[in-house]
Each structure stands twice: as C-alpha cells, then as structure tokens.
Design an enzyme around this catalytic site. Structure first.
Site, PDB file in Angstrom:
ATOM      1  N   ASP A  53       0.828  -1.200   0.000  1.00 43.71           N
ATOM      2  CA  ASP A  53       0.000   0.000   0.000  1.00 43.71           C
ATOM      3  C   ASP A  53       0.866   1.256   0.000  1.00 43.71           C
ATOM      4  O   ASP A  53       0.379   2.363   0.160  1.00 43.71           O
ATOM      5  CB  ASP A  53      -0.989   0.001   1.166  1.00 43.71           C
ATOM      6  CG  ASP A  53      -0.322   0.014   2.530  1.00 43.71           C
ATOM      7  OD1 ASP A  53       0.919   0.159   2.617  1.00 43.71           O
ATOM      8  OD2 ASP A  53      -1.041  -0.121   3.539  1.00 43.71           O
ATOM      9  N   HIS A  80      -5.809   0.186   4.184  1.00 40.71           N
ATOM     10  CA  HIS A  80      -6.937   0.352   5.106  1.00 40.71           C
ATOM     11  C   HIS A  80      -8.262   0.473   4.342  1.00 40.71           C
ATOM     12  O   HIS A  80      -9.105   1.290   4.662  1.00 40.71           O
ATOM     13  CB  HIS A  80      -6.705   1.561   6.011  1.00 40.71           C
ATOM     14  CG  HIS A  80      -5.345   1.558   6.630  1.00 40.71           C
ATOM     15  ND1 HIS A  80      -4.985   0.686   7.626  1.00 40.71           N
ATOM     16  CD2 HIS A  80      -4.234   2.284   6.343  1.00 40.71           C
ATOM     17  CE1 HIS A  80      -3.718   0.887   7.949  1.00 40.71           C
ATOM     18  NE2 HIS A  80      -3.250   1.841   7.187  1.00 40.71           N
TER      19      HIS A  80
END
Length: 147
Positions: free
Chosen positions: A69, A123
């Site tokens: 990420d 997330h």
C-alpha cells in the site's frame, strides 16, 4: 518456478518512532507470516523492510506478485530507482537518496526473483493488506515488549 503472493506493510508509532513491518506470504494454499520491528525508525523504512524481509525469506527464485500500500515502495522500485542508480544514488535535485541502504538491499533481493509490483489502497478492506497491517503492528508490539 514457484508462484508466491506477498502482502507487505510497515507501521510506525511516531515518525520517527517505534516501527514494525509485516508480510503475509501465500504459495499453493500454504501461508507464512513474518514480522519484526525497530526503534527510532520511519514508516518508509518499515515499508521497505517488509518487502526486503519477505523476498529474502523465499528459499529459491520465485515468480512473485508483491502487494504494497506504499506508493513510495512501488514507484521507487519500479520507476525512480533507475534514475537514482544512473546518478550515483542522487535524486534529480542532486540530493542523496533517502534510505539508500534499504533501496540497495531491495534491489538485490528482487533481482533473485521475477517480481510484479502491485499497489493496493491501504486500510480499504483488502484481506491480504489488512493481514499485513496487523503483522506490522505486531512488529511494533514486539519491539515495545522488549523495552
């Protein structure tokens, strides 16, 4: 050549601060989780450490799909590193590359494998990324518990 999916993430409580890294490795239905951490580090260093540790944990050359990420890691290894190396590990602004030690370690670790780099939004409910995040936070906890 074995195929492996790696989900890697870093975490830092304070920046700099206590950091952790984690990775979930999946091959042929088998899973392996790894994690660790460091004091007085940065989030970017932990993001890099996660992918380095995961690639170095592989016992033979593999075809790897590596999910991160961190655009810093994904763009750094896929795009920016070529210019840094050509300029003697300097940025386009002629400044030293931050985290040069880890970029060199990552460059060496990925050279052993066929790596496809994929960025995923963090997330955001991606199962592999969420587990990597949990492992990175476990890495933070492991460092804190040794103090």
């Amino acid at each position: 050549m074995d195929k492996v999916d790696i989900f890697a993430d870093g975490a830092c409580k304070g920046n700099p601060g206590t950091g952790g890294w984690g990775a979930l490795m999946v091959a042929e239905g088998a899973e392996k989780e790894i994690f660790g951490g460091a004091l007085n580090t940065t989030n970017n260093r932990m993001e890099l450490q996660a992918v380095i540790e995961a690639l170095n944990a592989l016992k033979r050359p593999c075809a790897v799909t590596l999910y991160t990420d961190s655009q810093y890691v994904q763009k750094g290894i896929s795009e920016w590193i070529h210019g840094w190396k050509a300029r003697g590990w300097k940025t386009a602004a002629k400044e030293p590359v931050k985290n040069e030690d880890l970029w060199k370690a990552l460059d060496a670790a990925q050279a052993v494998h066929q790596v496809e780099w994929r960025w995923v939004r963090g997330h955001n409910g991606h199962p592999g990324n969420e587990r990597a995040d949990m492992l990175a936070n476990r890495g933070v906890d492991s460092v804190r518990s040794k103090r």
